[in-house]
Write an enzyme that holds these catalytic residues in place. Structure first.
Site, PDB file in Angstrom:
ATOM      1  N   LYS A 219      -0.574  -4.167  -3.195  1.00 38.52           N
ATOM      2  CA  LYS A 219      -1.897  -3.653  -2.804  1.00 38.52           C
ATOM      3  C   LYS A 219      -1.965  -2.193  -3.222  1.00 38.52           C
ATOM      4  O   LYS A 219      -1.462  -1.317  -2.550  1.00 38.52           O
ATOM      5  CB  LYS A 219      -2.102  -3.789  -1.290  1.00 38.52           C
ATOM      6  CG  LYS A 219      -3.362  -3.076  -0.767  1.00 38.52           C
ATOM      7  CD  LYS A 219      -4.623  -3.692  -1.318  1.00 38.52           C
ATOM      8  CE  LYS A 219      -5.869  -3.081  -0.659  1.00 38.52           C
ATOM      9  NZ  LYS A 219      -6.137  -1.710  -1.102  1.00 38.52           N
TER      10      LYS A 219
ATOM     11  N   ASP B   8      10.903   4.769  -9.631  1.00 40.65           N
ATOM     12  CA  ASP B   8      10.467   5.232 -10.940  1.00 40.65           C
ATOM     13  C   ASP B   8      11.229   6.468 -11.396  1.00 40.65           C
ATOM     14  O   ASP B   8      11.474   6.655 -12.594  1.00 40.65           O
ATOM     15  CB  ASP B   8       8.970   5.558 -10.861  1.00 40.65           C
ATOM     16  CG  ASP B   8       8.253   5.335 -12.175  1.00 40.65           C
ATOM     17  OD1 ASP B   8       8.593   4.372 -12.877  1.00 40.65           O
ATOM     18  OD2 ASP B   8       7.353   6.134 -12.494  1.00 40.65           O
TER      19      ASP B   8
ATOM     20  N   SER C  95       0.804  -1.207   0.000  1.00 38.52           N
ATOM     21  CA  SER C  95       0.000   0.000   0.000  1.00 38.52           C
ATOM     22  C   SER C  95       0.845   1.268   0.000  1.00 38.52           C
ATOM     23  O   SER C  95       1.587   1.526  -0.940  1.00 38.52           O
ATOM     24  CB  SER C  95      -0.925  -0.076   1.223  1.00 38.52           C
ATOM     25  OG  SER C  95      -1.756   1.021   1.343  1.00 38.52           O
TER      26      SER C  95
END
Length: 437
Positions: free
Chosen positions: A333, A319, A308
């Site tokens: 999740k 990224d 999460s």
């Protein structure tokens, strides 16, 4: 949490239970009025489906042998529960009592055992025990399956049903039946419920070579302040690189995740976004800090218990090439559950969006993969978790006497240290190669 219209700041709901809060238009639950309400929308398929449902409801209501069981409202509730539950493990029709419990949980303290769970293929799976809680002290591990509570097994478990049975009054006992896949054994543990409150930033220390280390156990209201203070301390102490340990961090508040990532991003730079069903159903969360972002070599530790909000931070840093990810693939999740308030005090929890990294990589059911993979055995995982929780015991002999094993090397942490030392060495060599002017 996803930014939506809220009531009493319901957007501050823990992500592994509810990742977004929304109040929708009141929907009628009476079967006789469903066709009338839904026919307002220009959707012939929906009209046909509603008419078909109403005809079946009428047949059952008028002809079933047991009139009490064929009550129209009761049948409608059962149909709604089945319809929503068929979508995914996180969507659910909430009775008035369930919705009231949900609001109470958001507004106040509750007694629990301290484990984060998810429903995976119909099984109640422990994502991670929360450090310092009764569940962790009882020896519950990541990957354990909860098969019963107080001797009652789960029949088609939903998140709310499981949470409701694990929660209870403070200082009451609950017997949790578990199955451990790694040993293929069933066993029970009896746990005393406690208020689940803890510091979310732990083990703040400076490692040799100027490597700062801190561990985040969850993302809560206080996490951003705790993280900022810990980061300031490490920089003041001379940290020139940083390890953020998110292993077994089950997540928490989206606001806190964005705030933790914020110091490393330029103002207005994208950290994470959610995408719903339509092309316009996109919400972006961007950095808000003024001044230059903090730039220093970083490594992030993750494992299968990182979920999460922990995955949001990890995904954003990976990224944008701001950190090297070390460890194991995270849990995966990354869905947004919105809460719609219905008539008669009832509610609907519905998956309405998924989370994506800045470049558009989906988190849900994929997780974040490490660039440096170091897989630990279940035994290593458990021993290191205990070592991290009891970092107050620094004498190896005392530790071994108390817990039955000598402290072991944390291979994932060592790999992160090696990565940062390599980055520092490369930077130093590159600087020495620049000709003097």
């Amino acid at each position: 949490m996803k930014q939506m219209h809220t009531v009493a700041d319901m957007h501050k709901r823990i992500l592994t239970i509810v990742a977004g809060v929304m109040i929708g238009a009141a929907l009628t639950l009476l079967a006789g009025r469903l066709s009338l309400v839904w026919s307002l929308f220009p959707n012939r398929d929906l009209d046909r489906a509603t008419s078909y449902y109403a005809s079946v409801l009428k047949l059952v209501h008028e002809n079933y042998v047991d009139g009490k069981k064929a009550d129209a409202d009761q049948l409608t509730h059962a149909a709604l529960q089945g319809m929503v539950a068929s979508l995914d493990p996180h969507s659910e029709f909430l009775t008035a009592a369930d919705y009231d419990d949900l609001e109470n949980e958001m507004d106040g303290d509750f007694g629990g055992i301290g484990v984060e769970i998810d429903i995976v293929k119909g099984k109640v799976v422990v994502i991670a025990p929360i450090a310092g809680t009764p569940g962790a002290r009882a020896g519950i591990m990541h990957g354990d399956q909860i098969v019963s509570v107080d001797g009652q097994p789960f029949d088609q478990p939903t998140m709310d049903k499981v949470v409701a049975r694990l929660r209870g009054k403070l200082k009451t006992k609950v017997k949790v039946g578990l199955f451990r896949p790694s040993t293929q054994k069933n066993f029970d543990v009896t746990i005393t419920r406690e208020a689940i409150k803890m510091d979310s930033v732990r083990s703040v220390r400076l490692l040799p070579g100027g490597i700062g280390y801190l561990q985040l156990t969850e993302f809560s209201d206080n996490t951003a302040d705790e993280f900022d203070k810990a980061l300031d301390k490490l920089l003041h102490d001379g940290a020139t690189s940083l390890i953020i340990d998110l292993r077994d961090n089950p997540g928490g508040l989206l606001d806190a995740a964005v705030a933790v990532a914020n110091p490393f991003f330029k103002k207005d730079e994208l950290i994470v976004y959610t995408q719903g069903r339509g092309p316009d159903d996109r919400d972006e969360y961007r950095a808000e800090g003024d001044g230059d972002p903090l730039t220093l070599p970083m490594a992030v530790l993750v494992n299968a218990g990182s979920a999460s909000a922990a995955e949001i931070v990890t995904g954003a840093l990976k990224d944008t090439h701001r950190a090297v990810i070390v460890g194991e693939r995270s849990f995966g999740k990354g869905s947004v559950q919105s809460i719609f308030k219905l008539k008669n005090g009832e509610g609907l929890r519905l998956t309405t969006a998924h989370y994506y990294t800045p470049s558009g990589v989906a988190i849900h059911e994929h997780g974040v993969s490490p660039q440096v993979e170091v897989v630990l055995s279940a035994d290593e995982d458990e021993k290191i978790r205990l070592q991290d929780e009891r970092d107050d015991i620094t004498d190896p002999k005392e530790f071994a006497d108390r817990f039955g094993f000598a402290p072991i090397e944390d291979r994932q942490l060592q790999a992160a240290i090696d990565v940062l030392r390599g980055v520092q060495a490369f930077a130093a060599n590159s600087a020495s190669d620049v000709p003097a002017k």
